[in-house]
Motif scaffolding. Structure first.
Motif, PDB file in Angstrom:
ATOM      1  N   ALA A 255     -13.831  35.918 -49.686  1.00 39.63           N
ATOM      2  CA  ALA A 255     -12.492  36.283 -50.155  1.00 39.63           C
ATOM      3  C   ALA A 255     -12.445  36.295 -51.678  1.00 39.63           C
ATOM      4  N   GLN A 256     -13.083  35.312 -52.296  1.00 39.19           N
ATOM      5  CA  GLN A 256     -13.129  35.269 -53.758  1.00 39.19           C
ATOM      6  C   GLN A 256     -13.942  36.438 -54.320  1.00 39.19           C
ATOM      7  N   LEU A 257     -15.027  36.815 -53.620  1.00 39.00           N
ATOM      8  CA  LEU A 257     -15.829  37.957 -54.065  1.00 39.00           C
ATOM      9  C   LEU A 257     -15.020  39.245 -53.964  1.00 39.00           C
ATOM     10  N   GLU A 258     -14.270  39.409 -52.882  1.00 42.85           N
ATOM     11  CA  GLU A 258     -13.435  40.605 -52.723  1.00 42.85           C
ATOM     12  C   GLU A 258     -12.358  40.652 -53.801  1.00 42.85           C
TER      13      GLU A 258
ATOM     14  N   TYR B   6     -24.868  35.180 -49.314  1.00 48.19           N
ATOM     15  CA  TYR B   6     -23.891  34.982 -48.246  1.00 48.19           C
ATOM     16  C   TYR B   6     -23.410  36.328 -47.700  1.00 48.19           C
ATOM     17  N   PHE B   7     -23.055  37.199 -48.615  1.00 47.04           N
ATOM     18  CA  PHE B   7     -22.543  38.521 -48.236  1.00 47.04           C
ATOM     19  C   PHE B   7     -23.560  39.285 -47.385  1.00 47.04           C
TER      20      PHE B   7
ATOM     21  N   ALA C  72     -22.762  31.773 -40.909  1.00 49.57           N
ATOM     22  CA  ALA C  72     -22.565  30.395 -41.347  1.00 49.57           C
ATOM     23  C   ALA C  72     -23.618  29.472 -40.738  1.00 49.57           C
ATOM     24  N   GLU C  73     -23.921  29.687 -39.450  1.00 52.59           N
ATOM     25  CA  GLU C  73     -24.948  28.869 -38.800  1.00 52.59           C
ATOM     26  C   GLU C  73     -26.308  29.084 -39.449  1.00 52.59           C
ATOM     27  N   GLN C  74     -26.614  30.324 -39.755  1.00 59.68           N
ATOM     28  CA  GLN C  74     -27.901  30.641 -40.364  1.00 59.68           C
ATOM     29  C   GLN C  74     -28.013  30.078 -41.776  1.00 59.68           C
TER      30      GLN C  74
ATOM     31  N   LEU D 146     -17.655  29.855 -46.057  1.00 58.63           N
ATOM     32  CA  LEU D 146     -18.168  31.223 -46.142  1.00 58.63           C
ATOM     33  C   LEU D 146     -17.018  32.214 -46.310  1.00 58.63           C
ATOM     34  N   SER D 147     -15.964  32.038 -45.532  1.00 63.68           N
ATOM     35  CA  SER D 147     -14.811  32.947 -45.622  1.00 63.68           C
ATOM     36  C   SER D 147     -14.169  32.865 -47.000  1.00 63.68           C
TER      37      SER D 147
END
Length: 296
Positions: free
Chosen positions: A37-40, A8-9, A22-24, A32-33
């Motif tokens: 945010a959880q990864l950050e 995703y990143f 997101a479309e891809q 996705l957001s």
């Protein structure tokens, strides 16, 4: 940190847009957001600098992008290593190599191995010894062909049955092109193009001796083709190994006293390899012994 989230990143970094990514990826933008945010939060850093029009990677984001690409590449390689477990040997062997005459022995060995195991595939990476060792350490390469000496504390290896001769690629209209060989003092005052790394600390540096501090290195590279282009543009003379290549307007002149290097095919000690790579390592050791007349 999940591989899915790293994908995703990378998609966001590539598209510079949460919407397009997101479309891809066929997920919703809120999903996705939330994942980013959880990864950050997990890493304790901000990965993207956001504006009204687009997003760009922060410094920490650039670091993660490079690491994520390596992690996903390694994960894909690991997955492929475990596929196709049947009586026919399959898999992918990742090989790094510098530019050498000895590369022909490696490719001939691959050709012979392929007659026995036609389903095995190969990935080649070109680079200098430093690049190849780094990729082996990261698990991105299985084996690498590089200049000796090899660190026997970390690697097993087989030496290649040919010497690599050093010389200079010079323009045919250069005064150096009229020489049968080039001495250290001939290079004083000549703009030089060398391989990446410290020339003065290398075997060439030792060959230069007292003249090492008097030569002018104006460019460096790790692929001879690009270095030859610089020489064709009359930027300087290339200090390099002789290859079976011809470059229009350039002539290879050997160094004197003669300077030669040995090369070896190396792999990490106590490494657990795929069945295909293990079989290839066994085969290449036997193959090289046979062509050099050694007893097995």
């Amino acid at each position: 940190m999940e591989l899915r989230v790293l994908n995703y990143f990378l998609a966001i970094a590539r598209e510079e847009s949460f919407t397009r990514a997101a479309e891809q990826l066929h997920v919703t933008q809120p999903t996705l957001s939330r994942q980013i945010a959880q990864l950050e939060e997990e890493l304790g850093v901000e990965l993207f600098a956001r504006s009204n029009h687009n997003i760009i990677l922060t410094g920490d984001g650039m670091i993660l992008k490079r690491r994520a690409q390596e992690i996903l590449s390694l994960a894909d390689k690991t997955k492929r290593d475990f596929l196709h477990k049947d009586e026919n040997l399959e898999g992918v062997i990742s090989i790094g190599s510098g530019e050498f005459l000895s590369t022909r022995y490696l490719t001939d060995c691959i050709a012979a191995f392929r007659k026995r195991h036609p389903l095995v595939r190969y990935e080649f990476y070109s680079g200098n010894a430093g690049n190849i060792r780094d990729y082996i350490e990261r698990g991105l390469l299985d084996i690498g062909l590089m200049i000796e000496p090899i660190d026997i504390r970390k690697y097993e290896f087989v030496s290649m049955p040919i010497k690599e001769q050093w010389g200079a690629l010079v323009q045919t209209n250069s005064p150096l092109a009229e020489k049968d060989f080039i001495t250290p003092q001939d290079l004083v005052g000549v703009p030089l193009i060398s391989t990446s790394g410290g020339l003065t600390e290398s075997s060439v540096g030792k060959w230069l001796g007292e003249y090492a501090k008097q030569v002018d290195i104006i460019a460096k590279g790790n692929l001879l083709y690009n270095e030859a282009m610089l020489a064709q543009s009359n930027i300087g003379a290339v200090i390099c190994i002789r290859l079976n290549c011809n470059y229009e307007g350039l002539r290879f002149i050997p160094l004197f006293p003669t300077l030669e290097s040995d090369t070896a095919l190396a792999w990490k000690k106590e490494q657990i390899f795929s069945a295909a790579t293990s079989a290839f390592i066994y085969f290449v050791k036997k193959y090289l012994k046979e062509i050099t007349g050694d007893k097995i």
